[in-house]
Each structure stands twice: as C-alpha cells, then as structure tokens.
Design an enzyme around this catalytic site. Structure first.
Site, mmCIF file in Angstrom:
data_model
loop_
_atom_site.group_PDB
_atom_site.id
_atom_site.type_symbol
_atom_site.label_atom_id
_atom_site.label_comp_id
_atom_site.label_asym_id
_atom_site.label_seq_id
_atom_site.Cartn_x
_atom_site.Cartn_y
_atom_site.Cartn_z
ATOM 1 C CE LYS A 94 -3.814 4.958 -2.152
ATOM 2 N NZ LYS A 94 -4.775 5.576 -3.086
ATOM 3 C CE1 TYR B 175 -3.976 2.053 0.247
ATOM 4 C CE2 TYR B 175 -2.913 3.097 2.123
ATOM 5 C CZ TYR B 175 -3.922 3.069 1.187
ATOM 6 O OH TYR B 175 -4.875 4.063 1.167
#
Length: 238
Positions: free
Chosen positions: A156, A152
């Site tokens: 991001k 993640y």
C-alpha cells in the site's frame, strides 16, 4: 458519469461492490471484475436489475494476459474505456517469521503489481482518447503501520507512491490519477478476518464509494491527486 465506461476491480464484494453500485446508479457502464465469478455476476445482475448497465468479468489482476484479454473484450464491446478503478486487494495477517515468500508475493502481486499491470494496459487507450481517469484505492496502511502486516504495508505504501508518480506522468496526457486512502470500513475484508472489531467504529463502504464518485466528477481543469476518507469514531489515524 452517464455512459462512461468504467473498470472496477475487486467488484464482487465490499468496497468494490459499493463503487460498482454507486457508479452504476450514476449512469456509468460498469465493467465489474473479480476473481470470484459468482460474486461478480451477482453484483452486475443487481445493477442491471436496478436499471443500470453492468458487465461481469472474471479477472485475476496478477495475470497480465488475462488483463490484456479483458481490456480487449471491453474495447470490442464498448469501443472505449474512460475510467479504471484499481480496488482489488488482499492481505495476510502474519508476522515476518511466519510469512512465506509465496504469501508475500501474493499480497504484493495483487495490491501493487495488479494496479501497475492494469494501468499500463489501459493508459495508452486513455492517451489515445485524449482523456481518462485512474483511481487507486489505497489505505491508511500507506500512512502508518501495525504488526503482522508487513506485506500489506509494503504494497500500500508502494501503491501510494506509484499513484503519485503516475499522476505526474498522466498530467502530460490529460489523464487524471487519484489515490483514495480509505480508513476502516464495514466490509468482509475487515469483518471476516477480525470478527471482534466493533462495526460502529468503522464506516459504510458506500461513503468511500461516494468519495470516488466525487473525485471522478471534478471539472476537466481540476484533479485531486490524493484524498483520505476516515470513519469518525476510528481514531488510530491520525
């Protein structure tokens, strides 16, 4: 926003639903995209029932051909695309020893490759029109780190870098690009996975959607490349 044709990915729930509702209420023509057909149809129907204009599309943002077909369908129906909101996202809460290559690929494909594929497909259309706006929904996960979230964070942080790079390119073609860095929200993305989270320390996704609306309604001569929206009581950032 009146009659602006807007693509919103991940529009079936959470922040994507809030963005679709907010822009629909502001007069935009919302092309709501989600991998979950029933959810995105319900969102579009609610906007239409409220007097707005919305069209549901079943879309997996990992699928380049599906993106091309969806964009072609929107262009055939509406003749233009003004705004792209790259909101679809996913995560796997696993340490690196338990995170499979398949898990890694899925998170990176949805969160980073998806915005690239959509932007690459839509960009030439915006350039031909002489204007347009791409908004990438990032996260405080692009500014800090926690455990069991390596895929993640990688996606991001990558999305934030991609957004700024695209901003630099887009200015030459009168295309605005903005990264919206959202802090914790009361959405299924958090509440379903971490049910012990105190909802009072999170923010209403409508607040972030209002910020997206604000970014999109700046004067033509102004662009906001990055904005961060945090809940007042969630203090892990900064």
């Amino acid at each position: 926003m009146t009659d602006k044709v807007v693509i919103v990915t991940g529009a079936g729930q959470g922040l994507g639903e809030a963005i679709a509702n907010t822009l629909g209420a502001a007069g935009a023509v919302v092309c709501a995209c989600d991998i979950k057909e029933d959810k995105v149809k319900n969102v579009a129907q609610a906007i239409n029932d409220g007097g707005g204009a919305a069209y549901p599309f079943v879309l997996d943002v990992r699928n380049a051909e599906g993106i091309r077909q969806t964009v072609d369908d929107i262009m055939a129906e509406h003749g233009r695309i003004d705004i792209l909101i790259n909101n679809a996202g996913t995560d796997m809460t696993l340490g690196i020893e338990d995170l499979s290559v398949t898990d890694w690929d899925r998170v990176v494909d949805v969160n980073l490759c998806g915005p690239f594929l959509l932007s690459k497909t839509v960009y030439p259309l915006l350039k031909r029109q002489g204007r347009g706006h791409i908004v990438n929904i990032a996260s405080t996960a692009a500014k800090r780190v926690w455990t069991e979230a390596s895929a993640y964070h990688a996606s991001k942080w990558g999305l934030l870098g991609f957004s700024h790079a695209l901003h630099a390119e887009g200015r030459r073609d009168n295309i605005k690009v903005t990264a919206v860095i959202a802090g914790g929200m009361r959405t299924p993305f958090i509440m379903d996975r971490f049910p012990d989270t105190d909802p009072n320390v999170l923010q209403d996704p409508k607040n972030v959607a209002d910020t997206v609306h604000f970014v999109l309604t700046q004067p033509d001569e102004t662009v906001i490349p990055e904005v961060m929206v945090l809940p007042m009581r969630e203090t892990s950032w900064p």
